[in-house]
Motif scaffolding. Structure first.
Motif, PDB file in Angstrom:
ATOM      1  N   ASN A   1      -3.340   5.053  -9.407  1.00  0.00           N
ATOM      2  CA  ASN A   1      -2.877   5.972  -8.340  1.00  0.00           C
ATOM      3  C   ASN A   1      -2.764   7.447  -9.027  1.00  0.00           C
ATOM      4  O   ASN A   1      -1.674   8.022  -9.116  1.00  0.00           O
ATOM      5  CB  ASN A   1      -1.308   5.688  -8.048  1.00  0.00           C
ATOM      6  CG  ASN A   1      -0.916   6.118  -6.593  1.00  0.00           C
ATOM      7  OD1 ASN A   1      -1.373   7.178  -6.262  1.00  0.00           O
ATOM      8  ND2 ASN A   1       0.012   5.695  -5.864  1.00  0.00           N
TER       9      ASN A   1
ATOM     10  N   TRP B   1      -4.875  15.623  -2.544  1.00  0.00           N
ATOM     11  CA  TRP B   1      -3.732  15.349  -3.362  1.00  0.00           C
ATOM     12  C   TRP B   1      -3.014  16.517  -3.835  1.00  0.00           C
ATOM     13  O   TRP B   1      -1.966  16.522  -4.042  1.00  0.00           O
ATOM     14  CB  TRP B   1      -4.339  14.495  -4.561  1.00  0.00           C
ATOM     15  CG  TRP B   1      -4.676  13.261  -4.001  1.00  0.00           C
ATOM     16  CD1 TRP B   1      -4.411  12.514  -3.200  1.00  0.00           C
ATOM     17  CD2 TRP B   1      -5.971  12.517  -5.015  1.00  0.00           C
ATOM     18  NE1 TRP B   1      -4.829  11.106  -3.125  1.00  0.00           N
ATOM     19  CE2 TRP B   1      -5.889  11.040  -4.225  1.00  0.00           C
ATOM     20  CE3 TRP B   1      -6.579  12.604  -5.948  1.00  0.00           C
ATOM     21  CZ2 TRP B   1      -6.656  10.129  -4.617  1.00  0.00           C
ATOM     22  CZ3 TRP B   1      -7.495  11.493  -6.428  1.00  0.00           C
ATOM     23  CH2 TRP B   1      -7.557  10.383  -5.786  1.00  0.00           C
TER      24      TRP B   1
ATOM     25  N   ASP C   1      -2.455   8.388   6.199  1.00  0.00           N
ATOM     26  CA  ASP C   1      -1.904   9.724   5.977  1.00  0.00           C
ATOM     27  C   ASP C   1      -1.705  10.446   7.022  1.00  0.00           C
ATOM     28  O   ASP C   1      -0.996  11.446   6.922  1.00  0.00           O
ATOM     29  CB  ASP C   1      -3.175  10.542   4.990  1.00  0.00           C
ATOM     30  CG  ASP C   1      -3.294  10.019   3.659  1.00  0.00           C
ATOM     31  OD1 ASP C   1      -2.403   9.580   3.060  1.00  0.00           O
ATOM     32  OD2 ASP C   1      -4.461   9.949   3.285  1.00  0.00           O
TER      33      ASP C   1
ATOM     34  N   LEU D   1       0.942  -1.307   0.156  1.00  0.00           N
ATOM     35  CA  LEU D   1      -0.013   0.167  -0.055  1.00  0.00           C
ATOM     36  C   LEU D   1       0.572   1.193   0.021  1.00  0.00           C
ATOM     37  O   LEU D   1       0.465   2.401  -0.342  1.00  0.00           O
ATOM     38  CB  LEU D   1      -0.816  -0.019   1.155  1.00  0.00           C
ATOM     39  CG  LEU D   1      -1.947  -1.100   1.133  1.00  0.00           C
ATOM     40  CD1 LEU D   1      -2.896  -0.884   2.231  1.00  0.00           C
ATOM     41  CD2 LEU D   1      -2.873  -1.188  -0.054  1.00  0.00           C
ATOM     42  N   SER D   2       2.195   1.052   0.259  1.00  0.00           N
ATOM     43  CA  SER D   2       3.167   2.197   0.294  1.00  0.00           C
ATOM     44  C   SER D   2       3.170   2.732  -1.089  1.00  0.00           C
ATOM     45  O   SER D   2       3.965   3.632  -1.364  1.00  0.00           O
ATOM     46  CB  SER D   2       4.251   2.068   1.220  1.00  0.00           C
ATOM     47  OG  SER D   2       5.101   1.275   0.382  1.00  0.00           O
TER      48      SER D   2
ATOM     49  N   ILE E   1      -3.821   2.199   7.975  1.00  0.00           N
ATOM     50  CA  ILE E   1      -4.145   2.340   6.635  1.00  0.00           C
ATOM     51  C   ILE E   1      -5.701   2.939   6.756  1.00  0.00           C
ATOM     52  O   ILE E   1      -6.503   3.163   7.598  1.00  0.00           O
ATOM     53  CB  ILE E   1      -4.438   0.730   5.992  1.00  0.00           C
ATOM     54  CG1 ILE E   1      -5.538   0.044   6.540  1.00  0.00           C
ATOM     55  CG2 ILE E   1      -3.129   0.223   5.982  1.00  0.00           C
ATOM     56  CD1 ILE E   1      -5.758  -1.174   5.830  1.00  0.00           C
TER      57      ILE E   1
ATOM     58  N   GLY F   1       0.726   2.399  -3.709  1.00  0.00           N
ATOM     59  CA  GLY F   1      -0.294   2.968  -4.226  1.00  0.00           C
ATOM     60  C   GLY F   1      -1.722   2.123  -3.671  1.00  0.00           C
ATOM     61  O   GLY F   1      -1.474   1.328  -2.704  1.00  0.00           O
ATOM     62  N   ASP F   2      -2.901   2.831  -4.184  1.00  0.00           N
ATOM     63  CA  ASP F   2      -3.985   2.335  -3.560  1.00  0.00           C
ATOM     64  C   ASP F   2      -4.350   0.935  -4.294  1.00  0.00           C
ATOM     65  O   ASP F   2      -4.208   0.946  -5.417  1.00  0.00           O
ATOM     66  CB  ASP F   2      -5.030   3.370  -3.878  1.00  0.00           C
ATOM     67  CG  ASP F   2      -4.797   4.577  -3.403  1.00  0.00           C
ATOM     68  OD1 ASP F   2      -4.076   4.758  -2.490  1.00  0.00           O
ATOM     69  OD2 ASP F   2      -5.693   5.439  -3.421  1.00  0.00           O
TER      70      ASP F   2
ATOM     71  N   TYR G   1     -11.188   0.930  -1.714  1.00  0.00           N
ATOM     72  CA  TYR G   1      -9.764   0.891  -2.086  1.00  0.00           C
ATOM     73  C   TYR G   1      -8.990   1.134  -0.696  1.00  0.00           C
ATOM     74  O   TYR G   1      -9.691   1.826   0.362  1.00  0.00           O
ATOM     75  CB  TYR G   1      -9.458   2.256  -2.857  1.00  0.00           C
ATOM     76  CG  TYR G   1      -9.476   1.879  -4.483  1.00  0.00           C
ATOM     77  CD1 TYR G   1      -8.528   1.302  -5.088  1.00  0.00           C
ATOM     78  CD2 TYR G   1     -10.652   1.931  -4.898  1.00  0.00           C
ATOM     79  CE1 TYR G   1      -8.644   0.998  -6.388  1.00  0.00           C
ATOM     80  CE2 TYR G   1     -11.019   1.629  -6.406  1.00  0.00           C
ATOM     81  CZ  TYR G   1      -9.847   1.212  -7.006  1.00  0.00           C
ATOM     82  OH  TYR G   1      -9.930   0.941  -8.282  1.00  0.00           O
TER      83      TYR G   1
ATOM     84  N   ARG H   1      -5.210   2.385   1.300  1.00  0.00           N
ATOM     85  CA  ARG H   1      -3.994   3.163   1.316  1.00  0.00           C
ATOM     86  C   ARG H   1      -3.489   3.217   2.460  1.00  0.00           C
ATOM     87  O   ARG H   1      -3.928   3.260   3.391  1.00  0.00           O
ATOM     88  CB  ARG H   1      -4.116   4.259   0.469  1.00  0.00           C
ATOM     89  CG  ARG H   1      -5.247   5.176   1.342  1.00  0.00           C
ATOM     90  CD  ARG H   1      -5.162   6.650   0.648  1.00  0.00           C
ATOM     91  NE  ARG H   1      -4.166   7.459   0.545  1.00  0.00           N
ATOM     92  CZ  ARG H   1      -4.200   8.531  -0.197  1.00  0.00           C
ATOM     93  NH1 ARG H   1      -5.223   9.092  -0.644  1.00  0.00           N
ATOM     94  NH2 ARG H   1      -3.018   9.318  -0.288  1.00  0.00           N
TER      95      ARG H   1
END
Length: 335
Positions: free
Chosen positions: A236, A286, A79, A30-31, A64, A33-34, A74, A76
């Motif tokens: 991504n 983003w 954050d 996951l680091s 996550i 990309g989703d 999804y 990821r």
């Protein structure tokens, strides 16, 4: 979660959640990309219930994030500043030559390649026919009017169109720029774009073959970067935005055009759409991660049921504003 929340018990719980081989492998994947449960099941070679269990534990530990798009979910890497940093710190210390991790990354590359090939095959098969998609949103003319409105009529030096497709944006903004470059991974689309530019006598633009994740252009060399109806095909989008942002000069602008969130699953099944639209909050996140500042947005809603709302997001590289705050008012007037 902030520093005062991460007490001893929470730290132990976080580390326990990651302290299992499959879960650590999931974090490593996951680091990059989703991914969906289906993607992870294929890569790890484990059953869906088992993978889902691992994801549940990682999610509960805030390692996550999970977000829903239609019938797909999804995942990821987190954050959050604290827990996300813990996860990234652990992953940085993994041996990149570990055979199991190497195999996972090979399978991840295969999953991403399949996605890209599917999108490329769709573009090749539908290069001259977009009637189905066009019928779902406001007319192209209305979208183009909105593009000209949000960008304005002030000339600038250089434009980069990421995922240029038929080259239409290069045509639309040709009177404003001195130099235009369009990038696309599909050679059939590049053939069409070149033909369209030749047809309209546009000599100040060129198109090149390239990947949105590795643009074949110099850093900090464009005043305007456009990404028109491209992100919903990508696994991504955040990486594509970050890559495009590197091409912006200080004070340069990025214009993203895509769909608002929707539930038209047939676009995923039949037209290779990986993402079912984007929310303003996600897009702002983003753009911020890419070092850009969201300045403006427009929304074009069609009439009727089960239609697509077109969104325009305009962001700017703020470095010029930071260097000279007196330019703020003049920059705002030029938008």
């Amino acid at each position: 979660m902030d520093k005062r929340d991460l007490n001893l018990d929470l730290m132990v719980d976080t580390l326990k959640a990651a302290a299992e081989p499959s879960r650590l492998r999931i974090l490593a994947l996951l680091s990059r990309g989703d991914l969906t449960v289906s993607d992870l099941t294929s890569i790890l070679g484990q059953s869906q219930p088992r993978v889902s269990r691992h994801l549940k534990l990682l999610f509960e530990a805030s390692l996550i994030n999970r977000y829903q798009e239609g019938s797909w979910a999804y995942f990821r890497l987190a954050d959050s500043l604290i827990v996300g940093d813990i996860a990234r710190s652990l992953l940085e210390r993994l041996d990149s030559s570990d055979l199991l991790l190497e195999r996972d990354l090979e399978r991840l590359s295969s999953v991403k390649l399949q996605r890209r090939e599917r999108a490329a095959a769709y573009f090749s098969a539908n290069a001259t026919s977009w009637d189905v998609i066009r019928s779902l949103h406001v007319p192209d003319g209305a979208v183009e009017d909105a593009l000209l409105k949000i960008i304005g009529r002030k000339p600038f030096q250089a434009m980069l169109d990421v995922g240029t497709g038929t080259g239409r944006l290069l045509e639309l903004f040709a009177p404003l720029y001195v130099r235009g470059v369009g990038i696309d991974i599909n050679r059939d689309m590049l053939t069409i774009a070149r033909s369209n530019l030749d047809r309209d006598g546009i000599t100040n633009a060129q198109v090149r073959h390239g990947d949105v994740y590795s643009l074949p252009v110099d850093r900090e060399s464009f005043d305007l970067v456009t990404i028109h109806q491209v992100l919903h095909f990508l696994d991504n989008p955040a990486d594509a935005i970050r890559e495009a942002a590197r091409a912006l000069r200080a004070g340069g602008r990025m214009l993203i055009v895509d769909f608002a969130p929707h539930e038209l699953e047939f676009l995923r099944d039949n037209h290779a759409h990986v993402r079912l639209g984007f929310a303003d909050e996600q897009m702002r996140e983003w753009l911020t991660e890419a070092g850009l500042m969201l300045e403006d947005s427009l929304q074009l809603e069609p009439k009727g049921k089960d239609k697509l709302t077109v969104k325009l997001w305009l962001a700017r590289d703020p470095r010029l504003l930071i260097a000279d705050p007196t330019l703020t008012s003049r920059v705002t007037e030029s938008v």
